[in-house]
Design a protein around this motif. Structure first.
Motif, PDB file in Angstrom:
ATOM      1  N   ALA A 128      10.152  30.206 -20.819  1.00 57.73           N
ATOM      2  CA  ALA A 128       9.598  30.854 -22.008  1.00 57.73           C
ATOM      3  C   ALA A 128       8.512  31.822 -21.555  1.00 57.73           C
ATOM      4  CB  ALA A 128       9.027  29.810 -22.963  1.00 57.73           C
ATOM      5  N   ARG A 129       8.135  32.724 -22.453  1.00 58.74           N
ATOM      6  CA  ARG A 129       7.087  33.686 -22.119  1.00 58.74           C
ATOM      7  C   ARG A 129       6.007  33.630 -23.187  1.00 58.74           C
ATOM      8  NH1 ARG A 129       9.952  38.275 -20.256  1.00 58.74           N
ATOM      9  NH2 ARG A 129      10.599  38.607 -22.437  1.00 58.74           N
ATOM     10  N   VAL A 130       4.761  33.571 -22.741  1.00 52.30           N
ATOM     11  CA  VAL A 130       3.620  33.531 -23.657  1.00 52.30           C
ATOM     12  C   VAL A 130       2.752  34.762 -23.417  1.00 52.30           C
ATOM     13  CG1 VAL A 130       1.574  32.259 -24.392  1.00 52.30           C
ATOM     14  CG2 VAL A 130       3.622  31.007 -23.689  1.00 52.30           C
ATOM     15  N   THR A 131       2.510  35.532 -24.459  1.00 55.51           N
ATOM     16  CA  THR A 131       1.638  36.698 -24.376  1.00 55.51           C
ATOM     17  C   THR A 131       0.367  36.395 -25.159  1.00 55.51           C
ATOM     18  OG1 THR A 131       3.542  38.185 -24.228  1.00 55.51           O
ATOM     19  CG2 THR A 131       1.425  39.166 -24.828  1.00 55.51           C
ATOM     20  N   TRP A 132      -0.734  36.361 -24.440  1.00 52.79           N
ATOM     21  CA  TRP A 132      -2.022  35.985 -25.030  1.00 52.79           C
ATOM     22  C   TRP A 132      -2.772  37.203 -25.551  1.00 52.79           C
ATOM     23  CZ3 TRP A 132      -4.010  31.202 -25.891  1.00 52.79           C
ATOM     24  CH2 TRP A 132      -3.409  30.120 -25.235  1.00 52.79           C
ATOM     25  N   HIS A 133      -3.356  37.052 -26.721  1.00 51.22           N
ATOM     26  CA  HIS A 133      -4.328  37.989 -27.270  1.00 51.22           C
ATOM     27  C   HIS A 133      -5.574  37.140 -27.540  1.00 51.22           C
ATOM     28  CE1 HIS A 133      -1.411  41.337 -28.185  1.00 51.22           C
ATOM     29  NE2 HIS A 133      -0.583  40.312 -28.011  1.00 51.22           N
ATOM     30  N   ARG A 134      -6.513  37.167 -26.623  1.00 51.87           N
ATOM     31  CA  ARG A 134      -7.623  36.209 -26.655  1.00 51.87           C
ATOM     32  C   ARG A 134      -8.828  36.740 -27.423  1.00 51.87           C
ATOM     33  NH1 ARG A 134      -6.423  32.122 -22.985  1.00 51.87           N
ATOM     34  NH2 ARG A 134      -5.036  32.690 -21.268  1.00 51.87           N
ATOM     35  N   ALA A 135      -9.436  35.843 -28.178  1.00 54.02           N
ATOM     36  CA  ALA A 135     -10.702  36.151 -28.831  1.00 54.02           C
ATOM     37  C   ALA A 135     -11.828  36.045 -27.801  1.00 54.02           C
ATOM     38  CB  ALA A 135     -10.952  35.171 -29.972  1.00 54.02           C
ATOM     39  N   LYS A 136     -12.908  36.799 -28.023  1.00 54.87           N
ATOM     40  CA  LYS A 136     -14.041  36.734 -27.093  1.00 54.87           C
ATOM     41  C   LYS A 136     -14.704  35.363 -27.123  1.00 54.87           C
ATOM     42  CE  LYS A 136     -15.266  41.624 -26.756  1.00 54.87           C
ATOM     43  NZ  LYS A 136     -16.327  42.650 -26.992  1.00 54.87           N
ATOM     44  N   LYS A 137     -14.881  34.839 -28.337  1.00 56.74           N
ATOM     45  CA  LYS A 137     -15.465  33.499 -28.496  1.00 56.74           C
ATOM     46  C   LYS A 137     -14.534  32.672 -29.380  1.00 56.74           C
ATOM     47  CE  LYS A 137     -20.305  34.846 -27.850  1.00 56.74           C
ATOM     48  NZ  LYS A 137     -21.672  34.842 -28.451  1.00 56.74           N
ATOM     49  N   PRO A 138     -13.440  32.194 -28.818  1.00 58.02           N
ATOM     50  CA  PRO A 138     -12.431  31.517 -29.643  1.00 58.02           C
ATOM     51  C   PRO A 138     -12.878  30.136 -30.110  1.00 58.02           C
ATOM     52  CG  PRO A 138     -11.836  31.373 -27.326  1.00 58.02           C
ATOM     53  CD  PRO A 138     -13.041  32.261 -27.398  1.00 58.02           C
ATOM     54  N   ARG A 139     -12.464  29.809 -31.338  1.00 60.13           N
ATOM     55  CA  ARG A 139     -12.685  28.456 -31.859  1.00 60.13           C
ATOM     56  C   ARG A 139     -11.356  27.761 -32.146  1.00 60.13           C
ATOM     57  NH1 ARG A 139     -11.888  29.241 -37.265  1.00 60.13           N
ATOM     58  NH2 ARG A 139     -12.005  31.414 -37.925  1.00 60.13           N
ATOM     59  N   LEU A 140     -10.285  28.570 -32.214  1.00 57.94           N
ATOM     60  CA  LEU A 140      -8.945  28.053 -32.460  1.00 57.94           C
ATOM     61  C   LEU A 140      -7.940  28.859 -31.645  1.00 57.94           C
ATOM     62  CD1 LEU A 140      -9.010  27.985 -36.388  1.00 57.94           C
ATOM     63  CD2 LEU A 140      -9.045  25.947 -34.936  1.00 57.94           C
ATOM     64  N   VAL A 141      -6.762  28.270 -31.448  1.00 56.67           N
ATOM     65  CA  VAL A 141      -5.620  28.994 -30.881  1.00 56.67           C
ATOM     66  C   VAL A 141      -4.489  28.946 -31.901  1.00 56.67           C
ATOM     67  CG1 VAL A 141      -3.814  28.980 -29.102  1.00 56.67           C
ATOM     68  CG2 VAL A 141      -6.192  28.506 -28.467  1.00 56.67           C
ATOM     69  N   LEU A 142      -3.876  30.089 -32.164  1.00 51.93           N
ATOM     70  CA  LEU A 142      -2.643  30.133 -32.952  1.00 51.93           C
ATOM     71  C   LEU A 142      -1.496  30.435 -31.995  1.00 51.93           C
ATOM     72  CD1 LEU A 142      -0.916  30.243 -35.544  1.00 51.93           C
ATOM     73  CD2 LEU A 142      -1.498  32.686 -35.700  1.00 51.93           C
ATOM     74  N   ALA A 143      -0.639  29.448 -31.797  1.00 49.27           N
ATOM     75  CA  ALA A 143       0.579  29.645 -31.003  1.00 49.27           C
ATOM     76  C   ALA A 143       1.697  29.913 -31.991  1.00 49.27           C
ATOM     77  CB  ALA A 143       0.881  28.411 -30.165  1.00 49.27           C
ATOM     78  N   VAL A 144       2.330  31.082 -31.892  1.00 51.67           N
ATOM     79  CA  VAL A 144       3.280  31.490 -32.922  1.00 51.67           C
ATOM     80  C   VAL A 144       4.526  32.106 -32.290  1.00 51.67           C
ATOM     81  CG1 VAL A 144       2.125  33.725 -33.252  1.00 51.67           C
ATOM     82  CG2 VAL A 144       3.470  32.758 -35.110  1.00 51.67           C
ATOM     83  N   SER A 145       5.682  31.708 -32.806  1.00 50.52           N
ATOM     84  CA  SER A 145       6.944  32.163 -32.239  1.00 50.52           C
ATOM     85  C   SER A 145       7.754  32.946 -33.272  1.00 50.52           C
ATOM     86  CB  SER A 145       7.754  30.969 -31.716  1.00 50.52           C
ATOM     87  OG  SER A 145       8.857  31.418 -30.947  1.00 50.52           O
ATOM     88  N   HIS A 146       8.804  33.555 -32.778  1.00 47.10           N
ATOM     89  CA  HIS A 146       9.658  34.456 -33.559  1.00 47.10           C
ATOM     90  C   HIS A 146      10.799  33.706 -34.241  1.00 47.10           C
ATOM     91  CE1 HIS A 146      12.403  33.839 -30.227  1.00 47.10           C
ATOM     92  NE2 HIS A 146      11.375  34.065 -29.426  1.00 47.10           N
ATOM     93  N   GLY A 147      11.624  34.459 -34.938  1.00 46.04           N
ATOM     94  CA  GLY A 147      12.771  33.881 -35.626  1.00 46.04           C
ATOM     95  C   GLY A 147      14.029  33.921 -34.786  1.00 46.04           C
TER      96      GLY A 147
END
Length: 212
Positions: free
Chosen positions: A16-35
């Protein structure tokens, strides 16, 4: 502008491939996939990846192994679940609460595996409540069985299930007026395409803000 970081994750269903768009000061992660019929270039997924990091939520766009392998047809639901389980350690690695998300078939995966994987919540974009024209083939049990706080964002004209078709349950539902399964709106609609996508991102920003 967030920095994109891509990594390949080996799973029992393939890479699988994961492309991260990181927040500077993250409090949560949203892992989201396609259809089942598209990839992470979907308008709603790209919008979330660019908006949410500014609100303290890092976004991991996940491409299922069948997409990475270049196949045109999605794997069976059980295989999709296997791929999702395989990427979970990578998205949980930052040590933050992880929201499990997806659009269409990806939303079904997120709902089916949320409790098992310890997801903090679920974001279901264009949940396919039933195949088009087949309301008797309901998948409501998957949505109602997520077992965690769940947000559904649904197009008003989605042939896979209009908002009024959804059963009562402990989840929040936000409608994108006139939107189809991909949140596309007709030119004659009272809102622009940009405004339609904005409803999606605003709903997720507000909802993730309520999670802490």
């Amino acid at each position: 502008m967030t920095q994109e970081i891509t990594e390949i994750i080996s799973t029992d269903a393939g890479d699988a491939r994961v492309t991260w768009h990181r927040a500077k000061k993250p409090r949560l992660v949203l892992a989201v996939s396609h259809g089942a019929g598209g990839g992470i270039d979907a308008r709603d997924l790209q919008a979330l990846a660019h908006v949410l990091p500014g609100h303290g939520v890092s976004v991991a766009l996940v491409e299922q192994p069948w997409r990475v392998a270049g196949k045109k047809v999605a794997s069976a639901p059980k295989t999709l679940d296997v791929g999702w389980r395989g990427i979970w350690p990578a998205v949980a690695k930052p040590g933050l609460p992880v929201i499990s998300g997806g659009r269409s078939a990806g939303a079904r995966v997120a709902c089916r595996t949320a409790v098992e994987l310890g997801a903090a919540a679920v974001v279901a974009l264009s949940f396919p409540l039933h195949p088009p024209g087949r309301p008797e083939k309901s998948r409501a049990e998957e949505l109602l069985g997520s077992g965690v706080p769940t947000l559904v964002v649904q197009g008003g004209n989605d042939p896979f299930g209009k908002p009024e078709e959804f059963p009562d349950g402990e989840y929040e539902l936000v409608e994108v007026p006139c939107g189809d399964h991909g949140f596309a709106v007709p030119k004659r609609a009272d809102l622009t395409q940009e405004e339609a996508v904005g409803i999606v991102t605003d709903a997720v920003v507000k909802w993730t803000g309520s999670l802490g």
